[in-house]
Design an enzyme around this catalytic site. Sequence first.
Site, PDB file in Angstrom:
ATOM      1  N   HIS A 197     -28.065 -54.120  86.598  1.00  0.00           N
ATOM      2  CA  HIS A 197     -27.081 -53.698  87.781  1.00  0.00           C
ATOM      3  C   HIS A 197     -26.909 -51.729  87.749  1.00  0.00           C
ATOM      4  CE1 HIS A 197     -25.409 -56.972  85.592  1.00  0.00           C
ATOM      5  NE2 HIS A 197     -26.132 -57.257  84.535  1.00  0.00           N
TER       6      HIS A 197
HETATM    7  O1  RIB Z   1     -21.791 -55.190  82.935  1.00  0.00           O
HETATM    8  C1  RIB Z   1     -22.661 -54.563  83.014  1.00  0.00           C
HETATM    9  C2  RIB Z   1     -22.847 -53.416  81.961  1.00  0.00           C
HETATM   10  O2  RIB Z   1     -22.316 -53.090  80.930  1.00  0.00           O
HETATM   11  C3  RIB Z   1     -24.424 -52.271  82.395  1.00  0.00           C
HETATM   12  O3  RIB Z   1     -24.050 -50.863  82.329  1.00  0.00           O
HETATM   13  C4  RIB Z   1     -25.063 -52.902  80.632  1.00  0.00           C
HETATM   14  O4  RIB Z   1     -25.947 -51.993  81.120  1.00  0.00           O
HETATM   15  C5  RIB Z   1     -24.110 -53.006  79.913  1.00  0.00           C
HETATM   16  O5  RIB Z   1     -23.327 -50.914  79.669  1.00  0.00           O
END
Ligand code: RIB
Length: 313
Positions: free
Chosen positions: A243
Amino acid sequence: MIKRTIVIDTDPGQDDAVAMLLALASPGELEVAAITAVAGNVPLERTFDNARRLVELAGRPEVPVYAGAPRPMFRDLITAEYVHGDTGIDGAVLPEPVVPALDDDAVDVIIDLLRERPPGTVTLCPLGPLTNVAQVMVRAPDVVDRIQEIVLMGGAFYEGGNTTPVAEFNILVDPHAADIVMRSGAPVVMMPLDVTHRALVLPRHLERFAAMGTPVGDAVHGMLDFYQRYDVEKYGIAGVPLHDPCVIAYLLEPSLFSGRHCNVTIETGSPITMGMTVVDWWGMTDREPNCFYMRDVDSDGFFDLLADRIGRL
Ligand code: RIB
Ligand code: CA
């Protein structure tokens, strides 16, 4: 490429860690003026400590790390040890930080930086809940217009949520903060699950990190090997979605990504859809477009960039 000045606001988190390393491995393109920690994946004392350890792992101890909000603006903090492990970066055991902890408040640091630097020259890169960024806007409305861009990881629409059926973790943790940011008028680029779930690190990719034979390569391999377990089991996919590194990859190679300028509104009322990012992709409302919402990525190009840069540390 003009060198960008960025602040990384983060809740490490294995994927945050890889995003930080990607940015710190790219000094030719990115000046990381500060790293600010926020409560999210794990409590603030851990995200702060993790961020301090990571800048030293990257060989960039001069990059200052500051602690920000210990909890969301109004809601109780929810964390994600079930995904990231108790440390938040399980899979790697990083040395204790050598640089003493700085005690300046992260929100004040961001405000001061935006006031000191010329308008339109500082990009904020939130990788966790938006509490710190919203607090900047609440405490110092004058700096909003000085923000060059906010490139954030958060949200979901066509992909569905990862923490409730409709909400992505970062937005759900502090939906009120997200609402403030999305209504602020600051230029926003949003990297939602719709695109990050296409940035899959596959087993063959993982082995490239292990083959680097460096402390950074080993740490990235260990963290992602741990981190993938939850997503592989939950989604039955053969890889781990990266992500947060999508935010930094966009700054380095924007052509890897595609999306559309549209309106994204945050649900802050319903207990059923709290934290949902309602994306008006087809322009069906009279709500003004307020962000560039990404939906696709060249995943091979993304990974090649990631492996090349991590291999430099
Ligand atoms: O949903 C994914 C996000 O939530 C990413 O930034 C992960 O590190 C968590 O913070
Ligand atoms: Ca994160």
